[in-house]
Motif scaffolding. Structure first.
Motif, PDB file in Angstrom:
ATOM      1  N   LEU A 105       0.819  -1.212   0.000  1.00  0.00           N
ATOM      2  CA  LEU A 105       0.000   0.000   0.000  1.00  0.00           C
ATOM      3  C   LEU A 105       0.853   1.263   0.000  1.00  0.00           C
ATOM      4  CD1 LEU A 105      -2.843  -0.952   2.511  1.00  0.00           C
ATOM      5  CD2 LEU A 105      -3.014  -0.701   0.046  1.00  0.00           C
ATOM      6  N   LEU A 106       2.021   1.199   0.618  1.00  0.00           N
ATOM      7  CA  LEU A 106       2.912   2.362   0.664  1.00  0.00           C
ATOM      8  C   LEU A 106       3.402   2.750  -0.724  1.00  0.00           C
ATOM      9  CD1 LEU A 106       5.057   1.726   3.833  1.00  0.00           C
ATOM     10  CD2 LEU A 106       3.942   3.857   3.273  1.00  0.00           C
ATOM     11  N   GLY A 107       3.668   1.763  -1.573  1.00  0.00           N
ATOM     12  CA  GLY A 107       4.233   2.090  -2.879  1.00  0.00           C
ATOM     13  C   GLY A 107       5.598   2.748  -2.692  1.00  0.00           C
ATOM     14  N   ASP A 108       5.754   3.967  -3.203  1.00  0.00           N
ATOM     15  CA  ASP A 108       7.013   4.700  -3.064  1.00  0.00           C
ATOM     16  C   ASP A 108       6.979   5.687  -1.905  1.00  0.00           C
ATOM     17  OD1 ASP A 108       7.917   3.392  -5.291  1.00  0.00           O
ATOM     18  OD2 ASP A 108       7.270   4.960  -6.672  1.00  0.00           O
ATOM     19  N   ALA A 109       5.860   5.795  -1.221  1.00  0.00           N
ATOM     20  CA  ALA A 109       5.700   6.788  -0.157  1.00  0.00           C
ATOM     21  C   ALA A 109       6.479   6.377   1.097  1.00  0.00           C
ATOM     22  CB  ALA A 109       4.226   6.947   0.186  1.00  0.00           C
ATOM     23  N   PRO A 110       6.938   7.356   1.885  1.00  0.00           N
ATOM     24  CA  PRO A 110       7.661   7.026   3.112  1.00  0.00           C
ATOM     25  C   PRO A 110       6.746   6.655   4.273  1.00  0.00           C
ATOM     26  CG  PRO A 110       7.613   9.394   2.800  1.00  0.00           C
ATOM     27  CD  PRO A 110       6.969   8.782   1.588  1.00  0.00           C
ATOM     28  N   ALA A 111       5.458   7.012   4.184  1.00  0.00           N
ATOM     29  CA  ALA A 111       4.526   6.733   5.286  1.00  0.00           C
ATOM     30  C   ALA A 111       3.113   6.632   4.735  1.00  0.00           C
ATOM     31  CB  ALA A 111       4.608   7.844   6.333  1.00  0.00           C
ATOM     32  N   ILE A 112       2.233   6.054   5.558  1.00  0.00           N
ATOM     33  CA  ILE A 112       0.819   5.933   5.181  1.00  0.00           C
ATOM     34  C   ILE A 112      -0.031   6.103   6.425  1.00  0.00           C
ATOM     35  CG2 ILE A 112       0.748   3.425   5.446  1.00  0.00           C
ATOM     36  CD1 ILE A 112      -1.099   3.381   2.956  1.00  0.00           C
ATOM     37  N   HIS A 113      -1.173   6.745   6.255  1.00  0.00           N
ATOM     38  CA  HIS A 113      -2.092   6.951   7.376  1.00  0.00           C
ATOM     39  C   HIS A 113      -2.922   5.695   7.613  1.00  0.00           C
ATOM     40  CE1 HIS A 113      -1.991  11.546   6.653  1.00  0.00           C
ATOM     41  NE2 HIS A 113      -1.013  11.169   7.448  1.00  0.00           N
ATOM     42  N   LEU A 114      -3.273   5.474   8.867  1.00  0.00           N
ATOM     43  CA  LEU A 114      -4.087   4.304   9.204  1.00  0.00           C
ATOM     44  C   LEU A 114      -5.469   4.387   8.567  1.00  0.00           C
ATOM     45  CD1 LEU A 114      -3.274   3.525  12.944  1.00  0.00           C
ATOM     46  CD2 LEU A 114      -2.273   2.575  10.877  1.00  0.00           C
ATOM     47  N   ARG A 115      -6.011   5.582   8.426  1.00  0.00           N
ATOM     48  CA  ARG A 115      -7.343   5.697   7.814  1.00  0.00           C
ATOM     49  C   ARG A 115      -7.312   5.245   6.353  1.00  0.00           C
ATOM     50  NH1 ARG A 115      -6.588  11.732   8.428  1.00  0.00           N
ATOM     51  NH2 ARG A 115      -5.735  12.345   6.426  1.00  0.00           N
ATOM     52  N   THR A 116      -6.168   5.445   5.672  1.00  0.00           N
ATOM     53  CA  THR A 116      -6.026   4.981   4.295  1.00  0.00           C
ATOM     54  C   THR A 116      -5.986   3.453   4.252  1.00  0.00           C
ATOM     55  OG1 THR A 116      -4.752   6.979   3.817  1.00  0.00           O
ATOM     56  CG2 THR A 116      -4.602   5.184   2.225  1.00  0.00           C
ATOM     57  N   VAL A 117      -5.261   2.855   5.196  1.00  0.00           N
ATOM     58  CA  VAL A 117      -5.176   1.391   5.267  1.00  0.00           C
ATOM     59  C   VAL A 117      -6.551   0.810   5.575  1.00  0.00           C
ATOM     60  CG1 VAL A 117      -4.124  -0.563   6.467  1.00  0.00           C
ATOM     61  CG2 VAL A 117      -2.759   1.474   5.984  1.00  0.00           C
ATOM     62  N   LEU A 118      -7.255   1.418   6.533  1.00  0.00           N
ATOM     63  CA  LEU A 118      -8.587   0.935   6.907  1.00  0.00           C
ATOM     64  C   LEU A 118      -9.553   1.049   5.734  1.00  0.00           C
ATOM     65  CD1 LEU A 118     -10.394  -0.191   9.160  1.00  0.00           C
ATOM     66  CD2 LEU A 118     -10.946   2.163   9.759  1.00  0.00           C
ATOM     67  N   ALA A 119      -9.490   2.161   5.006  1.00  0.00           N
ATOM     68  CA  ALA A 119     -10.372   2.332   3.846  1.00  0.00           C
ATOM     69  C   ALA A 119     -10.094   1.260   2.794  1.00  0.00           C
ATOM     70  CB  ALA A 119     -10.191   3.725   3.249  1.00  0.00           C
ATOM     71  N   TYR A 120      -8.828   0.945   2.573  1.00  0.00           N
ATOM     72  CA  TYR A 120      -8.476  -0.099   1.610  1.00  0.00           C
ATOM     73  C   TYR A 120      -9.020  -1.458   2.059  1.00  0.00           C
ATOM     74  CZ  TYR A 120      -5.819  -3.542  -0.974  1.00  0.00           C
ATOM     75  OH  TYR A 120      -5.479  -4.631  -1.737  1.00  0.00           O
ATOM     76  N   LEU A 121      -8.814  -1.778   3.337  1.00  0.00           N
ATOM     77  CA  LEU A 121      -9.299  -3.064   3.854  1.00  0.00           C
ATOM     78  C   LEU A 121     -10.817  -3.174   3.723  1.00  0.00           C
ATOM     79  CD1 LEU A 121      -7.068  -3.432   7.034  1.00  0.00           C
ATOM     80  CD2 LEU A 121      -6.951  -4.807   4.952  1.00  0.00           C
ATOM     81  N   GLN A 122     -11.521  -2.086   4.002  1.00  0.00           N
ATOM     82  CA  GLN A 122     -12.979  -2.114   3.909  1.00  0.00           C
ATOM     83  C   GLN A 122     -13.441  -2.206   2.458  1.00  0.00           C
ATOM     84  OE1 GLN A 122     -14.068   1.285   6.328  1.00  0.00           O
ATOM     85  NE2 GLN A 122     -14.048   0.047   8.191  1.00  0.00           N
ATOM     86  N   GLU A 123     -12.674  -1.636   1.523  1.00  0.00           N
ATOM     87  CA  GLU A 123     -13.005  -1.798   0.100  1.00  0.00           C
ATOM     88  C   GLU A 123     -12.880  -3.256  -0.326  1.00  0.00           C
ATOM     89  OE1 GLU A 123     -10.514   0.682  -2.263  1.00  0.00           O
ATOM     90  OE2 GLU A 123     -11.416   2.529  -1.529  1.00  0.00           O
ATOM     91  N   GLN A 124     -11.970  -3.973   0.329  1.00  0.00           N
ATOM     92  CA  GLN A 124     -11.748  -5.382   0.020  1.00  0.00           C
ATOM     93  C   GLN A 124     -12.731  -6.298   0.754  1.00  0.00           C
ATOM     94  OE1 GLN A 124      -9.536  -6.155  -2.382  1.00  0.00           O
ATOM     95  NE2 GLN A 124      -9.273  -3.948  -2.505  1.00  0.00           N
ATOM     96  N   GLY A 125     -13.656  -5.706   1.515  1.00  0.00           N
ATOM     97  CA  GLY A 125     -14.644  -6.495   2.234  1.00  0.00           C
ATOM     98  C   GLY A 125     -14.158  -6.999   3.575  1.00  0.00           C
TER      99      GLY A 125
END
Length: 193
Positions: free
Chosen positions: A113-133
């Motif tokens: 999920l990070l890709g090339d980014a140095p950091a990621i917000h938890l809300r972004t991770v949670l949104a991704y997980l919820q998109e995946q069901g």
């Protein structure tokens, strides 16, 4: 379920993940064009220039496909191969003979999920997980507790690309393993004669 339903579902899931990944990367690239040493409209000129470059690239690609329609076959083939790889079910990612620790699977997902980014917000991770069901009805606090239980540090103020304000998140430096340090050789002289 027909014979073609499973491959079609894998391609559809991979295409969705690939499109989402390209969108997130493009948005992050455009956001990195913002100058923090300036204010007002001058600070956003870099973002507008990058957005113009993306638009120009899309237009040139469209013109190329219109001029040489055979290029579309190459683009479609490349997209299908990449989507097929991106749509791989989690069970196929690890060989059966090498069991993966639960924390390692989460680290791999976060790094993806990070890709090339140095950091990621938890809300972004949670949104991704919820998109995946997954993680339906759960909160960022639940995700934070889960990550901390797996030994993944969560920082209270992380600035991620494309975000306006720092919030809870995970840093790439905490996910990548530290390089192995060789044991120091003993420099004390031997007293055996």
């Amino acid at each position: 379920m027909s014979r073609l339903a499973r491959p079609a579902a894998r391609l559809a899931a991979g295409s969705a993940a690939l499109a989402r990944s390209l969108g997130v990367r493009a948005a992050a690239w455009v956001a990195r064009g913002r100058r923090h040493d300036l204010t007002g409209w001058r600070a956003a000129l870099g973002c507008w220039a990058r957005l113009a470059l993306l638009t120009l690239g899309g237009y040139l690609l469209w013109r190329l496909v219109r001029a040489v329609p055979g290029v579309m076959w190459l683009l479609t083939g490349a997209w299908m191969v990449t989507a097929w790889r991106a749509g791989r079910p989690p069970a196929e990612e690890t060989p059966a003979n090498t069991p993966q620790q639960p924390g390692e699977a989460v680290r791999a997902l976060l790094l993806d999920l990070l890709g090339d980014a140095p950091a990621i917000h938890l809300r972004t991770v949670l949104a991704y997980l919820q998109e995946q069901g997954q993680w339906e009805g759960r909160t960022v606090g639940d995700l934070r507790a889960h990550l901390e239980a797996l030994g993944i540090p969560v920082h209270p103020k992380v600035k991620a690309p494309g975000s306006k304000a720092p919030t809870r998140g995970v840093r790439r430096a905490d996910l990548t393993p530290a390089p192995a340090v060789a044991p120091a050789s003993s420099t004390t002289p031997s007293t055996a004669a």
